[in-house]
Design a protein around this motif. Structure first.
Motif, PDB file in Angstrom:
ATOM      1  N   ALA A   1       0.886  -1.058  -0.091  1.00 58.04           N
ATOM      2  CA  ALA A   1      -0.017   0.022   0.091  1.00 58.04           C
ATOM      3  C   ALA A   1       0.941   1.365  -0.207  1.00 58.04           C
ATOM      4  O   ALA A   1       0.513   2.319  -0.727  1.00 58.04           O
ATOM      5  CB  ALA A   1      -0.932  -0.093   1.279  1.00 58.04           C
ATOM      6  N   VAL A   2       1.888   1.379   0.777  1.00 59.68           N
ATOM      7  CA  VAL A   2       2.617   2.364   0.823  1.00 59.68           C
ATOM      8  C   VAL A   2       3.437   2.616  -0.475  1.00 59.68           C
ATOM      9  O   VAL A   2       3.574   3.587  -0.957  1.00 59.68           O
ATOM     10  CB  VAL A   2       3.781   2.390   1.933  1.00 59.68           C
ATOM     11  N   ALA A   3       4.040   1.281  -1.137  1.00 59.12           N
ATOM     12  CA  ALA A   3       4.724   1.506  -2.286  1.00 59.12           C
ATOM     13  C   ALA A   3       3.731   2.043  -3.437  1.00 59.12           C
ATOM     14  O   ALA A   3       3.983   2.725  -4.239  1.00 59.12           O
ATOM     15  CB  ALA A   3       5.357   0.087  -2.936  1.00 59.12           C
ATOM     16  N   ALA A   4       2.530   1.620  -3.466  1.00 59.44           N
ATOM     17  CA  ALA A   4       1.497   2.044  -4.255  1.00 59.44           C
ATOM     18  C   ALA A   4       1.028   3.746  -4.090  1.00 59.44           C
ATOM     19  O   ALA A   4       1.041   4.422  -5.298  1.00 59.44           O
ATOM     20  CB  ALA A   4       0.005   1.233  -4.375  1.00 59.44           C
ATOM     21  N   ASP A   5       1.114   4.034  -2.954  1.00 58.97           N
ATOM     22  CA  ASP A   5       1.067   5.687  -2.723  1.00 58.97           C
ATOM     23  C   ASP A   5       2.095   6.180  -3.187  1.00 58.97           C
ATOM     24  O   ASP A   5       1.938   7.507  -3.648  1.00 58.97           O
ATOM     25  CB  ASP A   5       0.688   5.713  -1.292  1.00 58.97           C
ATOM     26  N   LEU A   6       3.315   5.708  -3.048  1.00 62.22           N
ATOM     27  CA  LEU A   6       4.551   6.435  -3.508  1.00 62.22           C
ATOM     28  C   LEU A   6       4.666   6.629  -4.971  1.00 62.22           C
ATOM     29  O   LEU A   6       4.959   7.499  -5.653  1.00 62.22           O
ATOM     30  CB  LEU A   6       5.870   5.663  -3.124  1.00 62.22           C
ATOM     31  N   ALA A   7       4.207   5.267  -5.658  1.00 60.84           N
ATOM     32  CA  ALA A   7       3.857   5.430  -7.113  1.00 60.84           C
ATOM     33  C   ALA A   7       3.138   6.336  -7.698  1.00 60.84           C
ATOM     34  O   ALA A   7       3.494   7.355  -8.733  1.00 60.84           O
ATOM     35  CB  ALA A   7       3.627   4.216  -7.730  1.00 60.84           C
ATOM     36  N   ALA A   8       1.916   6.563  -6.992  1.00 59.11           N
ATOM     37  CA  ALA A   8       0.889   7.569  -7.424  1.00 59.11           C
ATOM     38  C   ALA A   8       1.402   8.861  -7.129  1.00 59.11           C
ATOM     39  O   ALA A   8       1.282  10.038  -7.811  1.00 59.11           O
ATOM     40  CB  ALA A   8      -0.215   7.405  -6.541  1.00 59.11           C
ATOM     41  N   ALA A   9       2.273   9.105  -6.000  1.00 63.00           N
ATOM     42  CA  ALA A   9       2.829  10.499  -5.634  1.00 63.00           C
ATOM     43  C   ALA A   9       3.992  10.883  -6.730  1.00 63.00           C
ATOM     44  O   ALA A   9       4.142  12.232  -6.932  1.00 63.00           O
ATOM     45  CB  ALA A   9       3.323  10.664  -4.296  1.00 63.00           C
ATOM     46  N   LEU A  10       4.394   9.929  -7.359  1.00 66.43           N
ATOM     47  CA  LEU A  10       5.586  10.170  -8.393  1.00 66.43           C
ATOM     48  C   LEU A  10       4.625  10.567  -9.996  1.00 66.43           C
ATOM     49  O   LEU A  10       5.479  10.640 -10.847  1.00 66.43           O
ATOM     50  CB  LEU A  10       6.522   9.011  -8.542  1.00 66.43           C
ATOM     51  N   GLY A  11       3.550  10.431  -9.940  1.00 68.67           N
ATOM     52  CA  GLY A  11       2.799  10.284 -11.360  1.00 68.67           C
ATOM     53  C   GLY A  11       2.813   9.228 -11.968  1.00 68.67           C
ATOM     54  O   GLY A  11       2.493   9.445 -13.073  1.00 68.67           O
ATOM     55  N   LYS A  12       3.250   8.387 -11.360  1.00 66.97           N
ATOM     56  CA  LYS A  12       3.291   6.861 -12.500  1.00 66.97           C
ATOM     57  C   LYS A  12       2.088   6.126 -12.213  1.00 66.97           C
ATOM     58  O   LYS A  12       1.189   6.206 -11.223  1.00 66.97           O
ATOM     59  CB  LYS A  12       4.353   6.204 -11.954  1.00 66.97           C
ATOM     60  N   THR A  13       1.558   5.281 -13.110  1.00 72.17           N
ATOM     61  CA  THR A  13       0.725   4.249 -13.104  1.00 72.17           C
ATOM     62  C   THR A  13       0.943   3.088 -12.734  1.00 72.17           C
ATOM     63  O   THR A  13       1.726   2.460 -13.553  1.00 72.17           O
ATOM     64  CB  THR A  13      -0.074   4.182 -14.634  1.00 72.17           C
ATOM     65  N   ALA A  14       0.934   2.763 -11.559  1.00 71.83           N
ATOM     66  CA  ALA A  14       1.291   1.219 -10.955  1.00 71.83           C
ATOM     67  C   ALA A  14       0.294   0.112 -11.538  1.00 71.83           C
ATOM     68  O   ALA A  14      -0.811   0.401 -11.246  1.00 71.83           O
ATOM     69  CB  ALA A  14       1.360   1.458  -9.603  1.00 71.83           C
ATOM     70  N   VAL A  15       0.852  -0.921 -12.149  1.00 76.74           N
ATOM     71  CA  VAL A  15       0.158  -2.109 -12.529  1.00 76.74           C
ATOM     72  C   VAL A  15       0.814  -3.214 -11.590  1.00 76.74           C
ATOM     73  O   VAL A  15       1.845  -3.673 -11.758  1.00 76.74           O
ATOM     74  CB  VAL A  15       0.354  -2.357 -14.087  1.00 76.74           C
ATOM     75  N   PRO A  16      -0.196  -3.720 -10.824  1.00 74.43           N
ATOM     76  CA  PRO A  16       0.220  -4.762  -9.808  1.00 74.43           C
ATOM     77  C   PRO A  16       0.739  -5.866 -10.829  1.00 74.43           C
ATOM     78  O   PRO A  16       0.114  -6.560 -11.484  1.00 74.43           O
ATOM     79  CB  PRO A  16      -0.844  -5.071  -8.935  1.00 74.43           C
ATOM     80  N   VAL A  17       1.935  -6.849 -10.681  1.00 68.24           N
ATOM     81  CA  VAL A  17       2.240  -7.870 -11.164  1.00 68.24           C
ATOM     82  C   VAL A  17       2.866  -8.715 -10.200  1.00 68.24           C
ATOM     83  O   VAL A  17       3.437  -8.286  -9.252  1.00 68.24           O
ATOM     84  CB  VAL A  17       3.311  -7.556 -12.365  1.00 68.24           C
ATOM     85  N   ALA A  18       2.892 -10.025 -10.400  1.00 72.00           N
ATOM     86  CA  ALA A  18       3.459 -11.038  -9.695  1.00 72.00           C
ATOM     87  C   ALA A  18       4.984 -11.155 -10.036  1.00 72.00           C
ATOM     88  O   ALA A  18       5.453 -10.619 -10.993  1.00 72.00           O
ATOM     89  CB  ALA A  18       2.884 -12.323  -9.997  1.00 72.00           C
ATOM     90  N   ASP A  19       5.667 -11.618  -8.996  1.00 71.71           N
ATOM     91  CA  ASP A  19       7.185 -11.562  -9.223  1.00 71.71           C
ATOM     92  C   ASP A  19       7.557 -12.985 -10.034  1.00 71.71           C
ATOM     93  O   ASP A  19       7.868 -14.111  -9.505  1.00 71.71           O
ATOM     94  CB  ASP A  19       7.795 -12.204  -7.697  1.00 71.71           C
ATOM     95  N   ALA A  20       7.356 -12.678 -11.171  1.00 67.88           N
ATOM     96  CA  ALA A  20       7.651 -13.849 -12.273  1.00 67.88           C
ATOM     97  C   ALA A  20       8.780 -13.343 -13.292  1.00 67.88           C
ATOM     98  O   ALA A  20       8.747 -12.017 -13.400  1.00 67.88           O
ATOM     99  CB  ALA A  20       6.260 -14.192 -13.045  1.00 67.88           C
TER     100      ALA A  20
END
Length: 390
Positions: free
Chosen positions: A201-220
């Motif tokens: 959640a904190v990482a997603a908030d940080l991405a949004a603050a940076l103006g980036k579109t965060a797409v959740p992906v698995a560790d593959a």
């Protein structure tokens, strides 16, 4: 366009004194981690990607940023380069008067990971070697608080493996930007099986603050964009080698995807990424899925020989790259390329890879794959699945 990984050996990995205070401590609760505000950022590395990240964090968040590397000279060069780029942006009117000095003043350098103390998040942007990334994370963890995030900009390595041996692997998150960082809006937000909800959640908030579109992906392996592109490269490079062995025109293969109106031909994109970097990614994908991601002898030879570009300025093969193709005679089926058949082969390969990725749960939906390809690789509006539906 995938990012260009910095060729840094062990950036920011200064020795930690035996009696240095550790910040491992007990794991914070989800509530504690979720409530924490990031007030300073650490960047491990001082190369091209690390410099772009430091600039982005300082410019978008207006927070202190600390860059680290083993070499003071490398750190100083990075800081000088960042300031010069900011001043050029201000001179062109892309920044308001005084902003260049303000942003540059937020970024400092060090060779001691202990200077990351106080950083609420530390991101590594060093060479794509698992052992190196583990070392820099271990050094950073000794300095930061238990509730600080450890982020990795890896393009293809296992984030979970990177977190092994840490006191708090649950706060390690994949934070994969694309090059150029200031332009491409995608951020692949990679979750490991041990990552906490609060860290994500904190990482997603940080991405949004940076103006980036965060797409959740698995560790593959390869996540989304590099997995799709590397499968495409594997098919195209194999066809080029077969065509060259048969005396055909390799550039006919490179142009075979023209009906898709992609932003670059495959060889142009490989040149943008760099032969050495792409060969490293190809090797990673080959280890994970050897049957679907065969290695290209031509690309491997170019990377090993230090040939940085496969194409010349006039659009033809560079003399150095062309000279390597005849040496591959007999290593591929000697069949001249038919552009329509090449397109059909790539179409089938990518359709298969998308289907496998969805079955593996790499992303939640095909729409997520399309978003990644549009925002991270400049694919035409709609992404890749509309192309495969034709």
């Amino acid at each position: 366009m995938p990012h260009i990984t910095d060729a840094v050996s062990t950036a920011g990995l200064a020795p930690v004194e035996a009696d240095a205070p550790t910040q491992a401590g007990p794991a914070p609760s989800s509530a504690e981690l979720g409530a924490r505000r990031v007030s300073a950022i650490g960047v491990i590395g001082a190369g091209l990607m690390a410099s772009q990240l430091a600039t982005l964090f300082a410019q978008q968040l207006r927070l202190p940023v600390t860059m680290s590397d083993l070499s003071p000279e490398r750190v100083d060069a990075a800081l000088t380069g960042i300031r010069a780029k900011l001043e050029r942006a201000e001179a062109k009117g892309r920044l308001a008067r005084g902003e260049a000095e303000e942003i540059a003043g937020l970024i400092t350098g060090t060779t001691d990971p202990a200077d990351f103390a106080g950083c609420g998040a530390v991101i590594e942007a060093v060479f794509e070697e698992l052992s190196v990334k583990r070392q820099v994370f271990a050094a950073a963890e000794a300095a930061i608080a238990p509730d600080a995030l450890l982020l990795t900009n890896t393009s293809s390595l296992s984030v979970e493996a990177m977190a092994e041996g840490l006191a708090h692997p649950e706060r390690v998150v994949g934070f994969h930007f694309f090059n150029p960082v200031a332009v491409l809006p995608l951020l692949e937000l990679v979750r490991t099986p041990v990552a906490s909800d609060a860290a994500m959640a904190v990482a997603a908030d940080l991405a949004a603050a940076l103006g980036k579109t965060a797409v959740p992906v698995a560790d593959a392996p390869g996540f989304v964009v590099n997995r799709i592109l590397t499968r495409l490269f594997a098919e195209i490079l194999g066809e080029i080698e077969a065509t060259a062995a048969a005396g055909g025109d390799p550039l006919a293969v490179d142009r075979a995807l023209a009906p898709w109106n992609l932003p670059m031909t495959p060889l142009t994109l490989i040149d943008y990424i760099g032969t050495a970097v792409q060969q490293h990614i190809c090797a990673t994908m080959h280890r994970a899925y050897p049957e679907r991601f065969p290695l290209s002898p031509w690309l491997a030879a170019a990377a090993e020989s230090g040939v940085r570009r496969l194409l010349a300025d006039d659009g033809g093969l560079s003399p150095e790259a062309a000279a390597l193709l005849p040496q591959l005679a007999g290593t591929a089926d000697a069949t001249p390329a038919d552009p329509a058949q090449v397109l059909e082969r790539v179409h089938a390969a990518l359709a298969e890879e998308v289907e496998i990725m969805l079955a593996e749960g790499v992303v939640a939906s095909a729409e997520d794959i399309d978003r990644c390809m549009v925002l991270g690789a400049n694919y035409p509006a709609g992404g890749i699945t509309p192309l495969l539906a034709r």
